[in-house]
Design a protein around this motif. Structure first.
Motif, PDB file in Angstrom:
ATOM      1  N   THR A 105     -28.812  44.484 -76.889  1.00 36.46           N
ATOM      2  CA  THR A 105     -29.633  43.378 -76.380  1.00 36.46           C
ATOM      3  C   THR A 105     -28.763  42.294 -75.751  1.00 36.46           C
ATOM      4  N   ARG A 106     -27.556  42.125 -76.272  1.00 31.13           N
ATOM      5  CA  ARG A 106     -26.629  41.164 -75.644  1.00 31.13           C
ATOM      6  C   ARG A 106     -26.224  41.671 -74.254  1.00 31.13           C
ATOM      7  N   GLN A 107     -25.943  42.990 -74.171  1.00 34.56           N
ATOM      8  CA  GLN A 107     -25.611  43.573 -72.870  1.00 34.56           C
ATOM      9  C   GLN A 107     -26.772  43.421 -71.904  1.00 34.56           C
ATOM     10  N   ALA A 108     -27.984  43.598 -72.412  1.00 42.22           N
ATOM     11  CA  ALA A 108     -29.160  43.458 -71.550  1.00 42.22           C
ATOM     12  C   ALA A 108     -29.261  42.038 -70.988  1.00 42.22           C
ATOM     13  N   THR A 109     -29.028  41.035 -71.851  1.00 42.80           N
ATOM     14  CA  THR A 109     -29.110  39.640 -71.417  1.00 42.80           C
ATOM     15  C   THR A 109     -28.116  39.373 -70.282  1.00 42.80           C
ATOM     16  N   ARG A 110     -26.908  39.868 -70.461  1.00 43.97           N
ATOM     17  CA  ARG A 110     -25.890  39.674 -69.413  1.00 43.97           C
ATOM     18  C   ARG A 110     -26.264  40.435 -68.145  1.00 43.97           C
ATOM     19  N   ALA A 111     -26.877  41.624 -68.311  1.00 45.35           N
ATOM     20  CA  ALA A 111     -27.293  42.405 -67.144  1.00 45.35           C
ATOM     21  C   ALA A 111     -28.354  41.659 -66.342  1.00 45.35           C
ATOM     22  N   PHE A 112     -29.192  40.865 -67.009  1.00 50.54           N
ATOM     23  CA  PHE A 112     -30.192  40.049 -66.320  1.00 50.54           C
ATOM     24  C   PHE A 112     -29.574  38.775 -65.749  1.00 50.54           C
ATOM     25  N   ASN A 113     -28.267  38.590 -65.956  1.00 49.25           N
ATOM     26  CA  ASN A 113     -27.518  37.432 -65.446  1.00 49.25           C
ATOM     27  C   ASN A 113     -28.007  36.130 -66.071  1.00 49.25           C
ATOM     28  N   ILE A 114     -28.386  36.185 -67.338  1.00 42.49           N
ATOM     29  CA  ILE A 114     -28.783  35.001 -68.096  1.00 42.49           C
ATOM     30  C   ILE A 114     -27.690  34.715 -69.120  1.00 42.49           C
ATOM     31  N   ALA A 115     -27.389  33.442 -69.310  1.00 43.39           N
ATOM     32  CA  ALA A 115     -26.351  33.071 -70.276  1.00 43.39           C
ATOM     33  C   ALA A 115     -26.707  33.615 -71.659  1.00 43.39           C
ATOM     34  N   CYS A 116     -25.734  34.249 -72.295  1.00 50.05           N
ATOM     35  CA  CYS A 116     -25.920  34.888 -73.608  1.00 50.05           C
ATOM     36  C   CYS A 116     -25.016  34.173 -74.606  1.00 50.05           C
TER      37      CYS A 116
END
Length: 934
Positions: A105-116
């Protein structure tokens, strides 16, 4: 993150997304999903990505963010555990199939280009609080995307919340509606009320409503505590005085930290568009075809190719070797044992089985331990085999070629207690208790019996031999081939080691292979949550309860046996007088002749032997017409109480502990209800004076009291919720006498001054309907004519048509799918639902009742699983579960504290998985014995 973004200030709008809440919402809302190429669980990741995509593509209008971040919890332990070491102690471990999804889910957040963002030692709530305060102070506005009540203390000027599920804003008015105070006093109210979910102790017996009233009256928490001696209500006054420090600690636990150290700035959280290559690459890696296509279309990019089957270069799973004794070792020296321990540590799991001298875990001696790590190999470690007799008066001696028991346990204890090594058993509670008596508490454990139960409740039994034949095509060595049978049967300790080793090692390997078979089935059959939250955690809870046992007063039992014998003699005289002659009441043949031949009562049915049936059902029907069968039923009940309890319980007292130790079957009833055996303490009648008196023999230890907490009408409450019955739901919310209300609605009589008989009839119908009762059955229960009973039921359904609708839909769904489900996802198979003839009625009634009784069973299981951590700070322990009731033993001066904590756990047990539309209510009592407590 970029460092040259414009400064954050007036006109900026920061969105803070509660990432952990998104994950759990996605996990519980969607069915399990695995990546086809390698079986990796990705269901929660899929749901999380869909939620993020919806957020990214939503038209936020004037609330559109200029800055955004997803905030995660880093780990379970934070600075709050240093304040209170039991903080969040009662939270269950995340399900096994969810754990590998957290980093994804952390990888997904970064893939959406949102600050994680996540920070070790701090909860996501604290990070959100810090960012919200910084943004507000900088002149910007903040929207916290979460429905977590703990963050409502942040709501105010410049800061609002948005419920991501309902899409509704949460402002000051909504906070006041929930807590009874404004956001600035939410922390004070929470400190008083506590929180069972996070194990915040608060003030015992004070809930949100009372806390809000107190804070409203005194202004703030410190003023309230300083002036506590002014409170007129004695119990409340003393609670605040005695628990002042605990309340202050609770405030520190619930107050969010707005000074979390951050190594980034607000401007670095500026909103950015997703990078198509990065996002689509991640989605393709997860094999999310549908979402990949939607994202590609929206971003104007080419959808990636996602393979529909495993790549050709992935080798097929190797065919496992047959289970054979040639792969089994007998461990007779330390070097061999150390080698097996090394294998266990390398693999990270081990299947374990114990061999003992008997079936009573509290008294049996340990004879050997078998282990298996890989299919095709297993070992047996003998420790207690003897030559000659193994009874107390024989000349038994340990045979040569065995490691000392203490040495074996010393070597195995570190791996069996290592939290990083999974211990796998078949009915592992037995092995857990055997080893616990030797100072080893196995954790974590998996149970193949419970896996089978979660998958196949109601379709077949879950014993190892049957599971091995059904799923592994393997026939286990029969135990009688090892220990014999009948008069020639010997103890396992007397079995030669060379004979015992193949049998014992086979058990361990079969268990390992069953685990390998069932583990991937749990997510594919959508029962992982049931197994992980309702089955597996019960093992140590029940084991501790069973080992604790309950004290029984032998002298009281003897007096009761005498009294019951006298009562039976009195009933015998009455029965003989009614019959006009003496006969053996315990003889079905003689009783049948009296009832049907000599008295000429109707309904006599003769079997193949020519004798009449005098079953309880037959006598219950006849009791409507004549007193003699009614008295016979009374005689049989007293006789059963005497033989089953007051006589037999004396023989169940453990001489070492002086207590009775029942055993609970977790996988007995298909609805999830626990079954008590050896002895059965769940079937002691409570509706008769004699049955209630038996509970007087169950007593507390010196200086202690027994405490009983019992759900009030839980199955009726669940029925009101699942069938969506407005009248019943409102009555439960208002605390109205539900049986009197039902009688009033059915028979048109006022509640005030109601005839107790009318209320009793309504009560019988209320509970009977849950079990799909017929007019025939109700007439038996009330001992009234069948036509009158059927008229009652017809009237009931006219007044509550929602119940009939629920029944019809439940049966229709069961016929279509072959199963029903509880509110918590437990699947209960209904294999006979499509049959015709007499069996169809029973299957239909079972299908109607199963979701209700099953949900009640699930709720009390959830309460029991949370209870040990919740009461760990108290001088108390949980002893018994009797369906909707829990019995505790607690030091005399801690009774009120125990009741407050246990009630809070029980009444909140359905949450957060399910928010019921009716309140759960728990009645509590205490006393020197069980009868006084209940």
């Amino acid at each position: 993150m970029t460092t040259d973004a414009p400064a954050f200030g007036k006109g900026c709008h920061l969105h803070l997304i509660d990432g952990s809440a998104f994950i759990f919402r996605a996990y519980h809302a969607l069915p399990p999903l695995t990546r086809k190429s390698d079986g990796l669980p990705v269901g929660a990741v899929a749901g999380f990505c869909n939620m993020l995509w919806k957020y990214v593509t939503d038209e936020h209008g004037s609330d559109a963010p200029t800055h955004a971040a997803v905030i995660f919890d880093h780990s379970a332990r934070t600075f709050r555990n240093d304040i209170y070491d039991l903080y969040k102690a009662n939270r269950p471990e995340p399900p096994e199939d969810l754990r590998p999804q957290f980093p994804l889910t952390r990888q997904a957040t970064r893939a959406f280009n949102i600050a994680c963002i996540e920070i070790e030692g701090f909860e996501a709530d604290d990070i959100i609080a810090t960012l919200a305060c910084q943004a507000r102070d900088a002149g910007g506005s903040v929207t916290i995307i979460s429905s977590d009540k703990d963050m409502m203390q942040l709501v105010g000027d410049g800061v609002e919340m948005l419920d991501p599920i309902k899409g509704k804003p949460i402002g000051v008015d909504e906070v006041r509606e929930k807590f009874g105070v404004g956001p600035d006093r939410v922390v004070d109210v929470q400190a008083l009320a506590g929180d069972s979910v996070d194990n915040v102790p608060g003030a015992p017996g004070i809930g949100i409503k009372t806390a809000a009233q107190l804070i409203a009256e005194y202004g703030d928490l410190e003023t309230l505590l300083a002036r506590a001696d002014e409170i007129k209500q004695p119990k409340r006054r003393q609670t605040l005085i005695d628990h002042a420090e605990q309340i202050r600690i609770s405030r520190r636990l619930v107050e969010l930290d707005c000074d979390t150290p951050l190594d980034f700035s607000l401007q670095s959280l500026e909103v950015r568009d997703p990078d198509p290559d990065a996002l689509l690459g991640f989605l393709a890696e997860m094999e999310f075809r549908t979402l990949s296509a939607r994202v590609a279309e929206k971003l104007g990019a080419k959808a990636p190719v996602v393979p529909s089957a495993p790549p050709s270069d992935v080798p097929a799973a190797p065919e496992l070797p047959a289970i054979a004794s040639s792969g089994h070792d007998c461990v007779r020296d330390r070097a061999a044992l150390d080698a097996w321990v090394a294998q266990i540590r390398e693999a990270g799991h081990v299947a374990i089985d114990t061999e003992t001298t008997g079936l009573d875990e509290m008294r049996a001696d340990l004879v050997g331990i078998s282990l298996a790590v890989h299919a095709g190999s297993a070992c047996y470690v003998p420790v207690g085999h003897v030559a000659g007799s193994d009874d107390l008066f024989g000349a038994a001696r340990l045979v040569d070629g065995q490691l000392p028991l203490d040495e074996v346990l010393t070597v195995l204890k570190p791996v069996l207690e290592d939290p990083a090594i999974l211990k796998i058993g078949q009915n592992v509670k037995y092995d857990w208790k055997v080893l616990a008596r030797h100072g080893i508490r196995m954790a974590p454990v998996a149970d193949t019996m419970l896996m089978s139960y979660a998958l196949n409740a109601g379709t077949h039994n879950h014993g190892m031999d049957e599971l091995a034949e059904r799923y592994l095509a393997h026939r286990c060595i029969p135990i009688k081939d090892v220990i014999g049978s009948g008069k020639s049967q010997i103890s396992f300790a007397q079995v030669p080691i060379d004979t015992a080793a193949p049998y014992a090692a086979e058990d361990a390997e079969v268990t390992l292979r069953l685990w390998q078979h069932f583990a991937p089935m749990l997510p594919s059959e959508k029962v992982t949550t049931v197994y992980e939250t309702l089955e597996r955690p019960m093992v140590p809870v029940l084991a501790d309860m069973e080992m604790a046992g309950i004290r029984v007063d032998g002298e009281t039992l003897k007096r009761m046996s005498t009294a019951f014998a006298q009562k039976m003699a009195q009933l015998e005289d009455e029965i003989h007088a009614l019959a006009g002659e003496t006969f053996n009441i315990g003889s079905p043949k003689q009783l049948g002749e009296i009832l049907f031949d000599r008295m000429g009562l109707a309904g006599g049915k003769q079997g193949k032997t020519g004798a009449y049936s005098t079953s309880a059902d037959v006598l219950a029907d006849l009791a409507v017409e004549h007193d003699l069968p009614a008295r016979v039923l009374d005689w049989r009940q007293i006789s059963k109480l005497k033989s089953t309890y007051t006589d037999a319980l004396q023989g169940h007292v453990n001489p070492d502990t002086g207590r009775v130790h029942t055993s609970y079957s977790i996988a007995g009833a298909q609805t999830g209800r626990l079954a008590s055996t050896e002895p059965n303490l769940q079937n002691i009648p409570v509706r008769s004076d004699e049955g209630r008196r038996i509970r007087e023999a169950f007593v507390a230890a010196d200086g202690h009291r027994l405490v009983s907490l019992d759900y009030s009408q839980i199955e009726l409450r669940i029925l009101a919720h699942v069938a969506d019955i407005p009248a019943l739901k409102q009555a439960f919310r208002d605390g109205i006498d539900i049986h009197a209300m039902t009688a009033s609605q059915m028979f048109g009589v006022p509640v005030e001054g109601m005839d107790p008989m009318i209320r009793r009839q309504a009560k019988a119908i209320n509970f009977g309907v849950i079990y799909g009762i017929s007019g025939f059955g109700l007439s038996r229960n009330l001992r009234i004519p069948r036509a009158e009973a059927q008229a009652f039921i017809d009237t009931y359904f006219q007044r509550f048509p929602e119940i009939r609708a629920y029944m019809d839909k439940t049966v229709a769904d069961a016929k279509e799918t072959g199963f029903v489900k509880t509110l918590f996802g437990r699947r209960i198979n209904t294999p006979g639902i499509n049959q015709s003839g007499p069996a169809a009625g029973g299957a239909r009634r079972a299908a109607i009742n199963a979701p209700i009784q099953g949900a009640a069973a699930d709720i009390i299981r959830r309460a029991m699983i949370r209870m040990p951590d919740a009461i760990r700070h108290l001088p108390a322990r949980m002893l018994l579960q009797v369906h909707d009731e829990l019995v505790f033993e607690v030091a005399e001066d801690a009774v009120d504290d125990l009741i407050a904590v246990a009630r809070q756990i029980m009444e909140g047990a359905a949450e957060p998985a399910m928010k019921l539309s009716v309140p759960l209510v728990v009645d509590a009592g205490s006393g020197r014995n069980w009868a006084e407590a209940h």
